[in-house]
Design an enzyme around this catalytic site. Sequence first.
Site, PDB file in Angstrom:
ATOM      1  N   ASP A 294      -4.909   5.317  -5.453  1.00  0.00           N
ATOM      2  CA  ASP A 294      -4.977   5.491  -6.904  1.00  0.00           C
ATOM      3  C   ASP A 294      -4.234   6.747  -7.348  1.00  0.00           C
ATOM      4  OD1 ASP A 294      -6.628   3.347  -6.637  1.00  0.00           O
ATOM      5  OD2 ASP A 294      -8.391   4.273  -7.551  1.00  0.00           O
TER       6      ASP A 294
ATOM      7  N   ASP B 200      -9.624  21.706  -1.123  1.00  0.00           N
ATOM      8  CA  ASP B 200     -10.482  20.703  -0.480  1.00  0.00           C
ATOM      9  C   ASP B 200     -11.794  20.664  -1.238  1.00  0.00           C
ATOM     10  OD1 ASP B 200     -12.334  19.434   1.466  1.00  0.00           O
ATOM     11  OD2 ASP B 200     -10.614  19.590   2.821  1.00  0.00           O
TER      12      ASP B 200
ATOM     13  N   LEU C 107     -10.383  12.043  -7.896  1.00  0.00           N
ATOM     14  CA  LEU C 107     -10.301  10.795  -7.123  1.00  0.00           C
ATOM     15  C   LEU C 107     -10.564  11.059  -5.643  1.00  0.00           C
ATOM     16  CD1 LEU C 107      -6.982   9.343  -8.650  1.00  0.00           C
ATOM     17  CD2 LEU C 107      -9.291   9.317  -9.606  1.00  0.00           C
TER      18      LEU C 107
ATOM     19  N   SER D 285     -13.702   7.440   1.139  1.00  0.00           N
ATOM     20  CA  SER D 285     -13.873   6.267   0.270  1.00  0.00           C
ATOM     21  C   SER D 285     -14.218   4.990   1.027  1.00  0.00           C
ATOM     22  CB  SER D 285     -12.603   6.059  -0.565  1.00  0.00           C
ATOM     23  OG  SER D 285     -11.571   5.519   0.236  1.00  0.00           O
TER      24      SER D 285
ATOM     25  N   TYR E  36     -21.071  14.062   5.981  1.00  0.00           N
ATOM     26  CA  TYR E  36     -19.745  14.419   5.471  1.00  0.00           C
ATOM     27  C   TYR E  36     -19.478  13.686   4.155  1.00  0.00           C
ATOM     28  CZ  TYR E  36     -14.685  14.611   5.045  1.00  0.00           C
ATOM     29  OH  TYR E  36     -13.430  14.803   4.545  1.00  0.00           O
TER      30      TYR E  36
ATOM     31  N   THR F 168     -18.053   4.108  -8.969  1.00  0.00           N
ATOM     32  CA  THR F 168     -17.749   2.852  -8.272  1.00  0.00           C
ATOM     33  C   THR F 168     -18.780   1.754  -8.503  1.00  0.00           C
ATOM     34  OG1 THR F 168     -17.623   1.835  -6.067  1.00  0.00           O
ATOM     35  CG2 THR F 168     -18.813   3.899  -6.209  1.00  0.00           C
TER      36      THR F 168
ATOM     37  N   GLU G 285     -19.852  -0.024  -6.282  1.00  0.00           N
ATOM     38  CA  GLU G 285     -20.788  -0.005  -5.152  1.00  0.00           C
ATOM     39  C   GLU G 285     -22.147   0.538  -5.572  1.00  0.00           C
ATOM     40  OE1 GLU G 285     -20.719  -0.463  -1.546  1.00  0.00           O
ATOM     41  OE2 GLU G 285     -19.059  -1.799  -1.984  1.00  0.00           O
TER      42      GLU G 285
ATOM     43  N   TYR H 157     -22.151   6.019   1.170  1.00  0.00           N
ATOM     44  CA  TYR H 157     -21.030   6.165   0.224  1.00  0.00           C
ATOM     45  C   TYR H 157     -21.512   5.957  -1.206  1.00  0.00           C
ATOM     46  CZ  TYR H 157     -16.980   4.790  -2.559  1.00  0.00           C
ATOM     47  OH  TYR H 157     -16.049   4.689  -3.571  1.00  0.00           O
TER      48      TYR H 157
ATOM     49  N   LYS I  53     -21.897   8.635  -4.346  1.00  0.00           N
ATOM     50  CA  LYS I  53     -21.170   8.420  -5.610  1.00  0.00           C
ATOM     51  C   LYS I  53     -22.143   8.383  -6.794  1.00  0.00           C
ATOM     52  CE  LYS I  53     -16.668   7.980  -4.845  1.00  0.00           C
ATOM     53  NZ  LYS I  53     -15.609   8.608  -5.655  1.00  0.00           N
TER      54      LYS I  53
ATOM     55  N   ARG J 171      -2.793   0.225  -0.681  1.00  0.00           N
ATOM     56  CA  ARG J 171      -4.177   0.254  -0.201  1.00  0.00           C
ATOM     57  C   ARG J 171      -4.203   0.705   1.254  1.00  0.00           C
ATOM     58  NH1 ARG J 171      -9.475   0.904  -1.423  1.00  0.00           N
ATOM     59  NH2 ARG J 171     -10.488  -1.051  -2.001  1.00  0.00           N
TER      60      ARG J 171
END
Length: 348
Positions: free
Chosen positions: A13, A62, A84, A88, A99, A131, A133, A155, A159, A190
């Site tokens: 992205d 970072d 972004l 992911s 992490y 997301t 998700e 994940y 998020k 991707r």
Amino acid sequence: MKRALIIGVTGQDGIYLAEHLLELGYKVYGVRRPSTIPEASQRRMKEYNNDIFEQITWIYADLADGSSLRRSIEISQPDYIYNLGAQSHVRLSFEVPEYTADINAVGFVRLLDAVRALHAEKNVSIYQASTSEMFGNSSTKYQNLSTPFNPLSPYASAKLYAHNVGLNYAKSYGMKIRLGILFNHESPLRGTNFVTRKITRAVANRSVHGVKKALKLGNLDSRRDWGYAKEYVQAMNLILEKGVESEYIVATKSHESVRSFLEKAYSVVGINISWEGKGVDEVGICSSTGDVIIKIDPWFYRPNELDYLCGDFSKIKHELGWEPKTTLNELIELMVQSDIYKAKATIV
Ligand code: NAP
Ligand code: GDD
């Protein structure tokens, strides 16, 4: 000239977003992570369009390092920050949960606090990559902003934390924070460990190089709402600059199974697949040669699977005029053709 800082600019992205903002005349600052092999993370962008790489002003930072985030804001003096950056990959978040939380959840807090520490909260608008998700397995046909969140992975949990913190900071400190809840979006850029690109690259390698080895996959029956990443970054820009609400959904309102994506991708090169067996013993067979070309490897199963996603994008359509244009069949065709082109380029 508007100034944008993109964290995660070396990802799928980020590359399309940088291209879009440069075309709109922005000054673009991009965060890159220190690495002993810098070429690795920059290759995707350079191969796609080296001009983008050249036009970005690069800053080392970072999401694990708050001081580097402050420094990147001091250097870039941005009007807009797009976050972004993330670990992911959903399956891998079960392998590296701490992490994933540190980067995807706490990383966003570090970013917001860096903005506050510099007293820039009234000058900067911030986009956070949320997301689909976060919805998990909902009982509704379409997920929209009334659908409860029910994350199923480290994940998605991380998020959702970032999403909620975004809402908290916007309310508590009057910060302009926009949360784009994006459903799956794919492209020739991707990462190759996401299922769509893994498939289209395998199709190209079989077709161009005659690779005979079976492609190993996990759950073929989950369904996703897949759109085209190049269109989704335009939605991000609209949400951040024109959006009046905190949250928007970006999706296509259609869905397809991994199995169907796979069958469509192989049919682009004239291969039809028939299926035999069940569960981990199921195989996909090339109808014309009888070769086993698909096998199941349980390693790719998730401890907790999200079976179905399909997003309702009516709010962004009505308020900001965005809607998806590229169909899934067109997206599959362009991804397969791109991988065929890349595979041919490796023939010497
Ligand atoms: P991607 O290709 O995996 O890119 C992730 C980016 O984050 C890369 O530039 C990566 O840098 C960077 N990054 C990773 N760890 C970082 C850290 N510790 N500090 C700073 N940057 C870090 O992901 P994508 O598909 O472009 O997705 C962009 C964002 O949207 C992600 O946050 C993702 O979770 C979210 N999202 C994606 C989708 C989708 O379907 N694509 C849907 C909804 C939400 P390196 O190149 O150095 O690794
Ligand atoms: N990666 C992968 N590899 N997935 C597989 C495989 C395989 O070999 N075999 C089957 N799958 C199934 C997964 O179990 C999942 O149901 C589906 O294919 C899609 O997997 P991914 O392509 O890895 O994407 P994702 O849906 O888990 O996550 C992506 O979309 C999210 C938005 O809904 C990522 O881009 C996330 O960052 C993003 O938030």
